[in-house]
Design an enzyme around this catalytic site. Structure first.
Site, short mmCIF file in Angstrom:
data_model
loop_
_atom_site.label_atom_id
_atom_site.label_comp_id
_atom_site.label_asym_id
_atom_site.label_seq_id
_atom_site.Cartn_x
_atom_site.Cartn_y
_atom_site.Cartn_z
N ASP A 42 0.83 -1.21 0.00
CA ASP A 42 0.00 0.00 0.00
C ASP A 42 0.86 1.26 0.00
OD1 ASP A 42 -2.05 -1.91 0.44
OD2 ASP A 42 -1.82 -1.69 2.60
N ASN A 181 -17.77 -5.99 0.00
CA ASN A 181 -16.79 -5.73 1.05
C ASN A 181 -16.53 -4.25 1.20
OD1 ASN A 181 -16.03 -8.57 -0.25
ND2 ASN A 181 -15.54 -8.60 1.94
N GLU A 219 -11.29 -0.44 -3.51
CA GLU A 219 -10.56 0.19 -2.41
C GLU A 219 -9.35 0.92 -2.95
OE1 GLU A 219 -9.55 -3.12 0.10
OE2 GLU A 219 -7.77 -3.65 -1.07
#
Length: 477
Positions: A42, A181, A219
């Site tokens: 990330d 999700n 995401e």
């Protein structure tokens, strides 16, 4: 020929050379060596006005926030790492410290991150740290608490950008009543960088096949603004080899708070690639090259496909970087996750701007608007024939090299023979047209250069003409 006529001819040739078109479109090559950091997922790299790049990422222990800085992107690979914050020993912000991002807003540093609780590690919410120090590695950090959104549900990956003079927050969250999700959301920021105000807009829900492999996930949003548009990348599917990047696009003049302003690309824009040995590329950010001329994609992936157990327990996601290219229509072309090692370049024609050397059915050609991008990308490596030379390895066909055969250029597999190694080796010279270009002289045919003619690429003897010099000069992009 008389001296006067020879001088006139020379001046005429020089004038013709000076009048050759300059490929102003070509942004200089931004070359790095991947990976930048092992076991760092990330990743977020922020280029600040103080001359430093600031780098933070998720550590595999999920227990702290780390920060590095260096004056170059490559320098981040060896820069000392500082722990600027650790998880709480109990309660809130006590587990799953994920996806930190560092931003400089109104003269202060802010880190956005996600965290769970010690009594419920999956109760993931978004939080903010603040520092007023000039150097965020040495300054104190204040916890500014949780970002409040319309629902008290699983939420993560907060990021921020400014468009039209307005600052926005974008993030991923699980919305009650939607069986996913996480979806993507946007809201306007309020009186400070940890508060949103006004309506919250759902931008996209993972529904396509490539967004729902393993898990239904959207995401890790990140925005880059170019060519009169906003481009929002996001990550989709499970965090294994299925992980990939999707893209939403909006006009810069549109209201980003209107879901209808954004158009989702039907296919992922960045995916695993077995040929280059890169799997699960995603959770990206964007930065600029050191000269400010090239956009750089920052992301993580793994160099193997198969994972035992939960991918979140596998520590080996690595931080990587590569240049973003821009199509003629103004949209980004991320290409494919390039092989480990030196990042590739494109050989752009000097006298035919916008045209690149590419392989097509193994033959080297010169073409505009190359699709797929990787057909025109080559890694510059140590010459197969030895010291002092270079070779050009295909990006999407590792082990294949640009070589000459019967004076024509091909991209072929290295067969290990001395003949192949010699044919695939070149001496890099200052461009025959002068500063700012390169020319590639054959290692085994001195005086012969790589040049284009009739849309194909050859190795031919320099005849001294302006036309030859222009066709044998390239800009590395």
């Amino acid at each position: 020929m008389s001296p006067t006529r020879r001088l006139a001819a020379a001046l005429s040739g020089l004038l013709a050379l000076l009048l050759l078109p300059v490929a102003a479109h070509a942004s200089p090559a931004a070359q790095y060596t991947n990976p930048i950091a092992a076991q760092r997922a990330d990743p977020h790299i922020f280029r600040h006005t103080d001359g430093y790049y600031y780098f933070t990422a998720t550590v595999p222990q999920y227990d702290r926030i780390v920060l590095r800085r260096a004056t170059t992107i490559q320098g981040l690979a060896t820069a000392p790492e500082t722990v600027i914050w650790r998880k709480h020993t109990s309660g809130e912000m006590g587990a799953h410290i994920w996806a930190p991002e560092i931003h400089f807003i109104n003269g202060r540093w802010y880190v956005y991150f996600a965290a769970g609780r010690t009594d419920d590690i999956w109760r993931i919410r978004m939080y903010v740290l603040e520092s007023s120090a000039a150097n965020p590695l040495t300054g104190a950090w204040t916890e500014r608490g949780r970002i409040t959104t319309p629902w008290d549900t699983f939420s993560l990956d907060a990021s921020t950008f400014v468009a039209g003079g307005v600052r926005y927050l974008i993030w991923a969250q699980q919305e009650p009543g939607i069986a996913t999700n996480s979806n993507l959301y946007i809201a306007r920021m309020g009186a400070n960088p940890w508060t949103i105000t006004g309506p919250t807009t759902r931008l996209t829900v993972p529904a396509l096949a490539w967004e729902t492999r393993g898990y239904k996930v959207a995401e890790g949003p990140a925005v880059i603004q170019r060519n009169g548009r906003l481009f929002l990348t996001y990550s989709a599917s499970a965090t294994d080899a299925n992980y990939c990047l999707g893209l939403l696009t909006a006009q810069a003049t549109a209201d980003p708070l209107q879901a209808s302003s954004w158009v989702k690309s039907a296919n992922p824009v960045f995916t695993s690639n077995a040929s280059t040995g890169q799997y699960g590329p995603g959770h990206n950010s964007f930065t600029l090259s050191e000269d400010g001329q090239s956009d750089i994609l920052v992301y993580h992936d793994r160099n193997y496909r198969d994972i035992t157990g939960d991918p979140l327990n596998d520590p080996n996601r690595r931080t990587r970087v590569q240049k973003v290219y821009w199509r003629a229509d103004g949209t980004p072309d991320f290409g494919l996750p390039v092989p480990d090692g030196a990042t590739p370049v494109r050989l752009m024609s000097y006298d035919q701007p916008g045209r690149a050397v590419r392989h097509w059915e193994y033959r080297a050609r010169l073409e505009p608007n190359v699709t797929p991008l990787a057909d025109s990308q080559f890694r510059i490596v140590t010459g197969l024939s030895g010291t002092g030379t270079i070779s050009l390895e295909s990006t999407n066909f590792p082990g294949y090299y640009l070589r000459h055969r019967n004076y024509e250029a091909w991209v072929e597999r290295n067969d290990g023979s001395a003949q192949f190694r010699a044919d695939a080796s070149f001496t890099r010279r200052t461009g025959l047209t002068g500063t700012g270009t390169v020319s590639l002289e054959s290692a085994n045919l001195p005086g012969y250069y790589l040049r284009h003619r009739g849309g194909t690429v050859w190795v031919e003897r320099d005849d001294g003409t302006t036309a030859f010099r222009g066709s044998a000069a390239f800009i590395l992009e």
